[in-house]
Design a protein around this motif. Structure first.
Motif, short mmCIF file in Angstrom:
data_model
loop_
_atom_site.label_atom_id
_atom_site.label_comp_id
_atom_site.label_asym_id
_atom_site.label_seq_id
_atom_site.Cartn_x
_atom_site.Cartn_y
_atom_site.Cartn_z
N ARG A 1 0.82 -1.21 0.00
CA ARG A 1 0.00 0.00 0.00
C ARG A 1 0.86 1.26 0.00
O ARG A 1 0.44 2.30 0.51
CB ARG A 1 -0.92 -0.04 1.23
N ARG A 2 2.03 1.12 -0.58
CA ARG A 2 2.99 2.21 -0.60
C ARG A 2 2.41 3.50 -1.19
O ARG A 2 2.63 4.60 -0.66
CB ARG A 2 4.19 1.76 -1.43
N GLU B 1 -0.41 4.74 -1.12
CA GLU B 1 -1.32 5.51 -0.25
C GLU B 1 -0.62 6.18 0.92
O GLU B 1 -1.23 6.95 1.65
CB GLU B 1 -2.42 4.58 0.28
N MET B 2 0.65 5.83 1.13
CA MET B 2 1.35 6.35 2.31
C MET B 2 1.94 7.74 2.08
O MET B 2 2.17 8.49 3.03
CB MET B 2 2.46 5.38 2.73
N LYS C 1 4.13 10.09 4.35
CA LYS C 1 4.23 9.47 5.67
C LYS C 1 5.36 8.44 5.71
O LYS C 1 5.68 7.91 6.77
CB LYS C 1 2.91 8.79 6.04
N LEU C 2 5.93 8.12 4.55
CA LEU C 2 7.06 7.20 4.53
C LEU C 2 8.35 7.99 4.74
O LEU C 2 8.53 9.04 4.13
CB LEU C 2 7.12 6.46 3.20
N PRO C 3 9.25 7.46 5.55
CA PRO C 3 10.54 8.15 5.69
C PRO C 3 11.34 7.99 4.40
O PRO C 3 11.10 7.05 3.64
CB PRO C 3 11.20 7.40 6.85
#
Lengths: 181, 181
Positions: free
Chosen positions: B169-170, B172-173, B176-178
């Motif tokens: 689900r990358r 949609e992140m 928010k992902l570092p």
């Protein structure tokens, strides 16, 4: 909802699930955020929750000293993602995502009604140097009608896994199991 | 073993796996214990590990300020249980369970060679009031030849689960992902 014995609440957190933490600020506004940064401290209903001032709910957590740890399951992944990618600063997440804010029994923060299980918690310590809140569970609930009980686990790169194969190894744990579980 | 970029080490801990923590006391004795009471603090290689004085390795952890967090996988459940149900006080667990104590690169504690991945850590703080060690990863490794990469999760009553269904689900992140994961 059915009450869950408090001494079993650690079993909801020890497996490392994705949770949704709900709070209610002093202004009465409820919020919920997605969190995986939480661990049991031992077999008691005491947990270490890690979050910082960049999180909208951090302030409610600090001011009220209360929250609910809601356990997400695989069927709720869409909700987990939506809740985790916007901020309570400008979004009423309960309204926007159709979540039910149910009254808790002992804290002002609401239960997320759609979750499989919920632990009402009070903050008993805040370790500011590491942004760790020490929580103590004061009541716990589970929804026996919730069908998908597979916990979710976040890998951190946008990948999530759900619980798969189950192993029953109670007999080998002996006196390493706490009483009553 | 292949070196794992340190900024990715949190991805081994965030999903809440069963780990095996290895230490080496000042007397040179290596020990290893099973632990699920650990969480990331954020996206850095910093972790909160909870254990107390009843644990044989607690003293090595306090005295040397070093350990290795070894990631267990489903194929290692038998070892996890054996390691978790005896004490280093009277057992050389590496010898008894046929585990390979490999030299780490930056700490005196050994890597458990049979594990899929290992994070060499230094203790940067000890919060005695709650039996929490704050660890900082200083090197990380993974074994690309390790076949079963399903992490294990402990429920606390002798039941364990392994990772099952995987969700990507990358997209949609978003932010928010570092970076770099």
């Amino acid at each position: 909802m059915k009450e869950l014995e408090l001494h079993k609440a650690f079993m909801l957190i020890e497996p490392g699930p994705v949770t949704m933490i709900s709070t209610r600020g002093r202004d009465g506004r409820a919020n919920v955020f997605t969190l995986t940064w939480i661990t049991v401290l031992d077999w008691t209903p005491r947990f270490a929750l890690c979050t910082g001032a960049w999180n909208f709910s951090y302030h409610a957590l600090k001011e009220t000293g209360e929250c609910v740890v809601n356990i997400a399951t695989a069927d709720m992944l869409d909700t987990v993602l939506k809740v985790g990618t916007c901020s309570g600063a400008d979004t009423d997440k309960f309204a926007k995502f159709g979540l039910t804010a149910k009254d808790a029994s002992k804290v002002g923060a609401p239960l997320v009604g759609e979750c499989w299980a919920q632990i009402e918690c009070r903050v008993v310590d805040h370790i500011a140097a590491h942004d760790i809140f020490i929580l103590e569970g004061v009541a716990a609930w589970r929804n026996p009608a919730h069908k998908d009980k597979r916990l979710l686990h976040a890998i951190g790169d946008g990948t999530f896994t759900a619980d798969g194969e189950v192993f029953h190894r109670r007999a080998e744990m002996g006196d390493k199991l706490p009483p009553g579980v």
